[in-house]
Design a protein around this motif. Sequence first.
Motif, PDB file in Angstrom:
ATOM      1  N   MET A  37      23.286 -25.880 -23.475  1.00 23.15           N
ATOM      2  CA  MET A  37      23.022 -25.008 -24.614  1.00 23.15           C
ATOM      3  C   MET A  37      22.346 -25.794 -25.727  1.00 23.15           C
ATOM      4  O   MET A  37      22.757 -26.910 -26.046  1.00 23.15           O
ATOM      5  CB  MET A  37      24.323 -24.400 -25.142  1.00 23.15           C
ATOM      6  CG  MET A  37      24.107 -23.412 -26.274  1.00 23.15           C
ATOM      7  SD  MET A  37      25.655 -22.802 -26.991  1.00 23.15           S
ATOM      8  CE  MET A  37      26.106 -24.205 -28.004  1.00 23.15           C
ATOM      9  N   ALA A  38      21.319 -25.221 -26.297  1.00 26.04           N
ATOM     10  CA  ALA A  38      20.644 -25.830 -27.438  1.00 26.04           C
ATOM     11  C   ALA A  38      21.066 -25.119 -28.714  1.00 26.04           C
ATOM     12  O   ALA A  38      21.582 -23.999 -28.692  1.00 26.04           O
ATOM     13  CB  ALA A  38      19.133 -25.739 -27.268  1.00 26.04           C
ATOM     14  N   ASP A  79      14.349 -12.560 -37.746  1.00 22.70           N
ATOM     15  CA  ASP A  79      15.277 -11.529 -37.286  1.00 22.70           C
ATOM     16  C   ASP A  79      14.951 -10.988 -35.895  1.00 22.70           C
ATOM     17  O   ASP A  79      15.851 -10.528 -35.183  1.00 22.70           O
ATOM     18  CB  ASP A  79      15.313 -10.357 -38.279  1.00 22.70           C
ATOM     19  CG  ASP A  79      16.112 -10.672 -39.530  1.00 22.70           C
ATOM     20  OD1 ASP A  79      16.737 -11.747 -39.589  1.00 22.70           O
ATOM     21  OD2 ASP A  79      16.091  -9.841 -40.471  1.00 22.70           O
ATOM     22  N   ASP A  80      13.682 -11.036 -35.489  1.00 25.71           N
ATOM     23  CA  ASP A  80      13.304 -10.520 -34.172  1.00 25.71           C
ATOM     24  C   ASP A  80      13.329 -11.598 -33.089  1.00 25.71           C
ATOM     25  O   ASP A  80      13.081 -11.306 -31.917  1.00 25.71           O
ATOM     26  CB  ASP A  80      11.907  -9.885 -34.230  1.00 25.71           C
ATOM     27  CG  ASP A  80      11.866  -8.646 -35.094  1.00 25.71           C
ATOM     28  OD1 ASP A  80      12.936  -8.036 -35.318  1.00 25.71           O
ATOM     29  OD2 ASP A  80      10.769  -8.283 -35.574  1.00 25.71           O
ATOM     30  N   VAL A  81      13.613 -12.837 -33.481  1.00 24.74           N
ATOM     31  CA  VAL A  81      13.649 -13.960 -32.537  1.00 24.74           C
ATOM     32  C   VAL A  81      15.075 -14.409 -32.246  1.00 24.74           C
ATOM     33  O   VAL A  81      15.427 -14.703 -31.100  1.00 24.74           O
ATOM     34  CB  VAL A  81      12.814 -15.145 -33.081  1.00 24.74           C
ATOM     35  CG1 VAL A  81      12.979 -16.393 -32.207  1.00 24.74           C
ATOM     36  CG2 VAL A  81      11.340 -14.755 -33.183  1.00 24.74           C
ATOM     37  N   VAL A  82      15.907 -14.435 -33.272  1.00 29.59           N
ATOM     38  CA  VAL A  82      17.281 -14.930 -33.138  1.00 29.59           C
ATOM     39  C   VAL A  82      18.071 -14.222 -32.026  1.00 29.59           C
ATOM     40  O   VAL A  82      18.740 -14.893 -31.229  1.00 29.59           O
ATOM     41  CB  VAL A  82      18.020 -14.829 -34.491  1.00 29.59           C
ATOM     42  CG1 VAL A  82      19.529 -14.976 -34.316  1.00 29.59           C
ATOM     43  CG2 VAL A  82      17.493 -15.889 -35.453  1.00 29.59           C
ATOM     44  N   PRO A  83      18.013 -12.886 -31.920  1.00 27.33           N
ATOM     45  CA  PRO A  83      18.820 -12.235 -30.871  1.00 27.33           C
ATOM     46  C   PRO A  83      18.492 -12.720 -29.463  1.00 27.33           C
ATOM     47  O   PRO A  83      19.407 -12.919 -28.652  1.00 27.33           O
ATOM     48  CB  PRO A  83      18.491 -10.752 -31.043  1.00 27.33           C
ATOM     49  CG  PRO A  83      18.110 -10.613 -32.482  1.00 27.33           C
ATOM     50  CD  PRO A  83      17.368 -11.876 -32.793  1.00 27.33           C
ATOM     51  N   GLY A  84      17.223 -12.910 -29.150  1.00 25.29           N
ATOM     52  CA  GLY A  84      16.843 -13.358 -27.818  1.00 25.29           C
ATOM     53  C   GLY A  84      17.338 -14.759 -27.501  1.00 25.29           C
ATOM     54  O   GLY A  84      17.714 -15.057 -26.361  1.00 25.29           O
ATOM     55  N   ARG A  96      20.071 -16.119 -28.789  1.00 23.49           N
ATOM     56  CA  ARG A  96      21.528 -16.027 -28.611  1.00 23.49           C
ATOM     57  C   ARG A  96      21.901 -15.355 -27.300  1.00 23.49           C
ATOM     58  O   ARG A  96      22.868 -15.752 -26.640  1.00 23.49           O
ATOM     59  CB  ARG A  96      22.136 -15.295 -29.810  1.00 23.49           C
ATOM     60  CG  ARG A  96      22.073 -16.126 -31.088  1.00 23.49           C
ATOM     61  CD  ARG A  96      22.624 -15.410 -32.294  1.00 23.49           C
ATOM     62  NE  ARG A  96      22.622 -16.289 -33.457  1.00 23.49           N
ATOM     63  CZ  ARG A  96      22.777 -15.874 -34.710  1.00 23.49           C
ATOM     64  NH1 ARG A  96      22.947 -14.571 -34.961  1.00 23.49           N
ATOM     65  NH2 ARG A  96      22.764 -16.740 -35.709  1.00 23.49           N
ATOM     66  N   GLU A  97      21.118 -14.356 -26.901  1.00 26.19           N
ATOM     67  CA  GLU A  97      21.386 -13.693 -25.621  1.00 26.19           C
ATOM     68  C   GLU A  97      21.228 -14.646 -24.448  1.00 26.19           C
ATOM     69  O   GLU A  97      21.870 -14.482 -23.403  1.00 26.19           O
ATOM     70  CB  GLU A  97      20.450 -12.492 -25.463  1.00 26.19           C
ATOM     71  CG  GLU A  97      20.804 -11.309 -26.355  1.00 26.19           C
ATOM     72  CD  GLU A  97      19.712 -10.250 -26.386  1.00 26.19           C
ATOM     73  OE1 GLU A  97      18.756 -10.368 -25.579  1.00 26.19           O
ATOM     74  OE2 GLU A  97      19.803  -9.332 -27.214  1.00 26.19           O
ATOM     75  N   ALA A  98      20.368 -15.667 -24.632  1.00 26.40           N
ATOM     76  CA  ALA A  98      20.170 -16.669 -23.584  1.00 26.40           C
ATOM     77  C   ALA A  98      21.249 -17.750 -23.616  1.00 26.40           C
ATOM     78  O   ALA A  98      21.201 -18.696 -22.824  1.00 26.40           O
ATOM     79  CB  ALA A  98      18.785 -17.305 -23.736  1.00 26.40           C
ATOM     80  N   GLY A  99      22.195 -17.622 -24.543  1.00 28.36           N
ATOM     81  CA  GLY A  99      23.321 -18.541 -24.575  1.00 28.36           C
ATOM     82  C   GLY A  99      23.210 -19.691 -25.548  1.00 28.36           C
ATOM     83  O   GLY A  99      24.058 -20.592 -25.558  1.00 28.36           O
ATOM     84  N   LEU A 157      12.509 -20.972 -25.693  1.00 30.27           N
ATOM     85  CA  LEU A 157      13.471 -21.215 -24.622  1.00 30.27           C
ATOM     86  C   LEU A 157      12.946 -22.247 -23.633  1.00 30.27           C
ATOM     87  O   LEU A 157      13.695 -23.108 -23.150  1.00 30.27           O
ATOM     88  CB  LEU A 157      13.809 -19.909 -23.918  1.00 30.27           C
ATOM     89  CG  LEU A 157      14.607 -18.889 -24.759  1.00 30.27           C
ATOM     90  CD1 LEU A 157      14.716 -17.570 -23.998  1.00 30.27           C
ATOM     91  CD2 LEU A 157      15.984 -19.422 -25.096  1.00 30.27           C
ATOM     92  N   GLU A 158      11.665 -22.175 -23.335  1.00 29.81           N
ATOM     93  CA  GLU A 158      11.064 -23.171 -22.426  1.00 29.81           C
ATOM     94  C   GLU A 158      11.074 -24.554 -23.055  1.00 29.81           C
ATOM     95  O   GLU A 158      11.320 -25.564 -22.377  1.00 29.81           O
ATOM     96  CB  GLU A 158       9.634 -22.746 -22.075  1.00 29.81           C
ATOM     97  CG  GLU A 158       9.558 -21.615 -21.083  1.00 29.81           C
ATOM     98  CD  GLU A 158      10.181 -21.968 -19.739  1.00 29.81           C
ATOM     99  OE1 GLU A 158       9.895 -23.063 -19.212  1.00 29.81           O
ATOM    100  OE2 GLU A 158      10.979 -21.157 -19.230  1.00 29.81           O
ATOM    101  N   ALA A 159      10.793 -24.610 -24.364  1.00 27.83           N
ATOM    102  CA  ALA A 159      10.776 -25.899 -25.055  1.00 27.83           C
ATOM    103  C   ALA A 159      12.149 -26.562 -25.009  1.00 27.83           C
ATOM    104  O   ALA A 159      12.263 -27.796 -24.930  1.00 27.83           O
ATOM    105  CB  ALA A 159      10.328 -25.718 -26.496  1.00 27.83           C
TER     106      ALA A 159
END
Length: 228
Positions: free
Chosen positions: A1-2, A18-23, A25-28, A223-225
């Motif tokens: 987890m990062a 606001d449109d980036v944070v949820p994704g 967090r959903e990825a863990g 996420l890739e980074a």
Amino acid sequence: MAEFVLVAGAWLGSWAWDDVVPGLREAGHGAHAVTLSGVAEKRDVPAGQQRHVQDIVDVVLQGDLRDVVVVGHSYSGIPVGQAAERIGDRLRRAVFVDSNVPADGESFTSGWSEAQAAALTERGFWPPLTAEDYAGQGLSAAEIARIVAGSTPHPAASLTEPAVLSRPLGELPATYVKCLLDGETPSRDVAKLLESDRWQLVELDTGHWPMFSRPQELTTILLEAAKD
């Protein structure tokens, strides 16, 4: 987890993510959007560039964050680059989103004329852009209205104060996201950094504010980074 620490560019607060944070967090992963001193809800807090660096470092240290992916957009690439160096082995990677990058002893306004820099200092702030300034950046009318409504003046001292680096920025593990509607090639200083085998270039076919125009694509890049 990062643990992602997200810093938007001039005039913008933590709300810009606001449109980036949820994704994220959903990825863990953890996601911590930062408002720098002197803008948004912190607009009454005096701030120079080193205060902005400390704002970012404080989020990491006070939260005892590890495996940090620190993300800087536009102006904020300058304090983010310095903060990335200062958090030491807590850093997993730095991501610069169509941003400026710090150079030791240089400021955001180093390339400005003396008259422009003097006018900025006299005014004390950099006024936000108008709706017309966002044309051609892949933004809808609603997205532009949202950015304009949320923008606040940016403190001049953060733009004129010089960066402080103790080692070459190219030694940090980093990803540079080039937004192609804002110019097809990176600036000369970024191109030089991309010669480092620790830096990676990613292109995104949108304008300078991808957290609004392409939030899902930007989230995927982040996420890739974090995997590198």
